[in-house]
Design a protein around this motif. Sequence first.
Motif, PDB file in Angstrom:
ATOM      1  N   UNK A 102       4.127  -8.313   5.902  1.00  0.00           N
ATOM      2  CA  UNK A 102       4.087  -8.148   7.363  1.00  0.00           C
ATOM      3  C   UNK A 102       4.760  -6.860   7.821  1.00  0.00           C
ATOM      4  N   UNK A 103       5.230  -6.048   6.847  1.00  0.00           N
ATOM      5  CA  UNK A 103       5.889  -4.803   7.255  1.00  0.00           C
ATOM      6  C   UNK A 103       5.296  -3.642   6.456  1.00  0.00           C
ATOM      7  N   UNK A 104       5.941  -3.180   5.391  1.00  0.00           N
ATOM      8  CA  UNK A 104       5.409  -2.008   4.700  1.00  0.00           C
ATOM      9  C   UNK A 104       4.591  -2.347   3.461  1.00  0.00           C
ATOM     10  N   UNK A 105       4.540  -3.616   3.081  1.00  0.00           N
ATOM     11  CA  UNK A 105       3.878  -3.972   1.826  1.00  0.00           C
ATOM     12  C   UNK A 105       4.777  -3.636   0.651  1.00  0.00           C
ATOM     13  N   UNK A 116      -0.900  -3.095  -3.003  1.00  0.00           N
ATOM     14  CA  UNK A 116      -1.959  -4.107  -2.925  1.00  0.00           C
ATOM     15  C   UNK A 116      -1.845  -5.034  -1.724  1.00  0.00           C
ATOM     16  N   UNK A 117      -0.747  -4.938  -0.951  1.00  0.00           N
ATOM     17  CA  UNK A 117      -0.627  -5.863   0.181  1.00  0.00           C
ATOM     18  C   UNK A 117      -0.091  -5.144   1.412  1.00  0.00           C
ATOM     19  N   UNK A 118      -0.268  -5.769   2.549  1.00  0.00           N
ATOM     20  CA  UNK A 118       0.186  -5.186   3.808  1.00  0.00           C
ATOM     21  C   UNK A 118      -0.843  -4.235   4.410  1.00  0.00           C
ATOM     22  N   UNK A 119      -0.501  -3.691   5.570  1.00  0.00           N
ATOM     23  CA  UNK A 119      -1.438  -2.871   6.352  1.00  0.00           C
ATOM     24  C   UNK A 119      -1.738  -1.529   5.700  1.00  0.00           C
ATOM     25  N   UNK A 120      -0.900  -1.104   4.738  1.00  0.00           N
ATOM     26  CA  UNK A 120      -1.071   0.214   4.140  1.00  0.00           C
ATOM     27  C   UNK A 120      -1.728   0.150   2.757  1.00  0.00           C
ATOM     28  N   UNK A 200       3.610   8.593  -3.846  1.00  0.00           N
ATOM     29  CA  UNK A 200       3.621   9.778  -2.981  1.00  0.00           C
ATOM     30  C   UNK A 200       5.028  10.136  -2.514  1.00  0.00           C
ATOM     31  N   UNK A 201       5.911   9.140  -2.405  1.00  0.00           N
ATOM     32  CA  UNK A 201       7.268   9.432  -1.932  1.00  0.00           C
ATOM     33  C   UNK A 201       8.004  10.420  -2.841  1.00  0.00           C
ATOM     34  N   UNK A 202       7.593  10.522  -4.085  1.00  0.00           N
ATOM     35  CA  UNK A 202       8.252  11.442  -5.018  1.00  0.00           C
ATOM     36  C   UNK A 202       7.592  12.814  -5.022  1.00  0.00           C
ATOM     37  N   UNK A 203       6.772  13.115  -4.010  1.00  0.00           N
ATOM     38  CA  UNK A 203       6.058  14.401  -3.933  1.00  0.00           C
ATOM     39  C   UNK A 203       6.281  15.051  -2.570  1.00  0.00           C
ATOM     40  N   UNK A 204       5.715  16.247  -2.376  1.00  0.00           N
ATOM     41  CA  UNK A 204       5.815  16.942  -1.091  1.00  0.00           C
ATOM     42  C   UNK A 204       5.044  16.252   0.017  1.00  0.00           C
ATOM     43  N   UNK A 205       4.079  15.416  -0.346  1.00  0.00           N
ATOM     44  CA  UNK A 205       3.318  14.674   0.662  1.00  0.00           C
ATOM     45  C   UNK A 205       3.924  13.290   0.901  1.00  0.00           C
ATOM     46  N   UNK A 206       5.246  13.222   0.751  1.00  0.00           N
ATOM     47  CA  UNK A 206       5.958  11.945   0.891  1.00  0.00           C
ATOM     48  C   UNK A 206       5.726  11.222   2.214  1.00  0.00           C
ATOM     49  N   UNK A 207       5.484  11.914   3.348  1.00  0.00           N
ATOM     50  CA  UNK A 207       5.243  11.125   4.574  1.00  0.00           C
ATOM     51  C   UNK A 207       3.961  10.299   4.539  1.00  0.00           C
ATOM     52  N   UNK A 208       3.135  10.441   3.495  1.00  0.00           N
ATOM     53  CA  UNK A 208       2.011   9.513   3.345  1.00  0.00           C
ATOM     54  C   UNK A 208       2.479   8.069   3.241  1.00  0.00           C
ATOM     55  N   UNK A 209       3.706   7.867   2.764  1.00  0.00           N
ATOM     56  CA  UNK A 209       4.258   6.511   2.707  1.00  0.00           C
ATOM     57  C   UNK A 209       5.098   6.302   3.964  1.00  0.00           C
ATOM     58  N   UNK A 210       4.743   5.327   4.803  1.00  0.00           N
ATOM     59  CA  UNK A 210       5.514   5.135   6.043  1.00  0.00           C
ATOM     60  C   UNK A 210       7.005   4.906   5.812  1.00  0.00           C
ATOM     61  N   UNK A 211       7.411   4.513   4.626  1.00  0.00           N
ATOM     62  CA  UNK A 211       8.837   4.316   4.378  1.00  0.00           C
ATOM     63  C   UNK A 211       9.589   5.644   4.473  1.00  0.00           C
ATOM     64  N   UNK A 212       8.869   6.761   4.350  1.00  0.00           N
ATOM     65  CA  UNK A 212       9.486   8.080   4.537  1.00  0.00           C
ATOM     66  C   UNK A 212      10.309   8.108   5.824  1.00  0.00           C
ATOM     67  N   UNK A 213       9.727   7.600   6.924  1.00  0.00           N
ATOM     68  CA  UNK A 213      10.378   7.693   8.236  1.00  0.00           C
ATOM     69  C   UNK A 213      11.630   6.835   8.287  1.00  0.00           C
ATOM     70  N   UNK A 214      11.598   5.678   7.654  1.00  0.00           N
ATOM     71  CA  UNK A 214      12.749   4.778   7.663  1.00  0.00           C
ATOM     72  C   UNK A 214      13.864   5.326   6.770  1.00  0.00           C
ATOM     73  N   UNK A 215      13.473   5.967   5.676  1.00  0.00           N
ATOM     74  CA  UNK A 215      14.449   6.615   4.791  1.00  0.00           C
ATOM     75  C   UNK A 215      15.124   7.769   5.532  1.00  0.00           C
TER      76      UNK A 215
END
Length: 274
Positions: A102-105, A116-120, A200-215
């Motif tokens: 129900x949040x980031x998967x 495999x789960x969640x909105x992303x 993706x979080x371990x790359x330059x395109x890390x904001x592809x993972x919404x957790x980027x913003x929370x981090x």
Amino acid sequence: MTVRKNQASLTADEKRRFVAAVVELKRSGRYDTFVTTHNAFILGDTDNGERTGHRSPSFLPWHRRFLLEFESALQSVDASVALPYWDWSTDRSARSSLWAPDFLGGTGRARDGQVMDGAFAASAGNWPINVRVDGRTFLRRQLGANVRELPTPAEVESVLNTVIYDMAPWNSASDGFRNHLEGWRGVNLHNRVHVWVGGQMATGVSPNDPVFWLHHAYIDKLWAQWQRRHPGSGYLPTGGTPDVVDLDETMKPWNDVRPSDLLDHTAHYTFDTD
Ligand code: CU1
Ligand code: CU1
């Protein structure tokens, strides 16, 4: 006034609204412009020009401005949404509610790291990876696979106790608070969390993972905590330093904002702990 809350204390409705606003930015194409900007400033940071977003004193104000722009975009979709922060020093398990459907998967599957789960999840159809470093078009994570442990509260404390903001050579070799927080030296807070999430979080395109913003909302909060703890310390360098952003120099890509404009977060938002 926007109040940024610990993600662990969000209500079900707040999580639902945050996810819906993020998905709407993706649908409209606005989300991917943030990924492109971030990646450009990872690449730009490694050439011979001025360092701005990473490996430099302006790491903190650059991301503060970047988050403000993203939060404003979210609020243009739903005015009730604020960026939550992820305190990974205490909320340190792959079984955290952060990673629930129900949040980031959750983490990715073993075969290819696909979430495999969640909105992303790719299967939900909301989240094509368009700005990418390879051919894979799905969100990937490998929680805890590349580094076992997230930073501990004691490690966070040790970094918050660093008195000087930054020092020569003003890069990834520097001693001081900024570089210990960014993670190129010392116990490594920020970089380690990117690697812990993986994909993706371990790359330059890390904001592809919404957790980027929370981090980064938590990194931003740690900067505010450090400021409060060391009222006699401030942003450095204050002037005349080649290749880095001094206190009163404007930052790319905005060119209308200086670190000195961003030192007081309470002009824009507060934290639930303020
Ligand atoms: Cu970044
Ligand atoms: Cu980061």
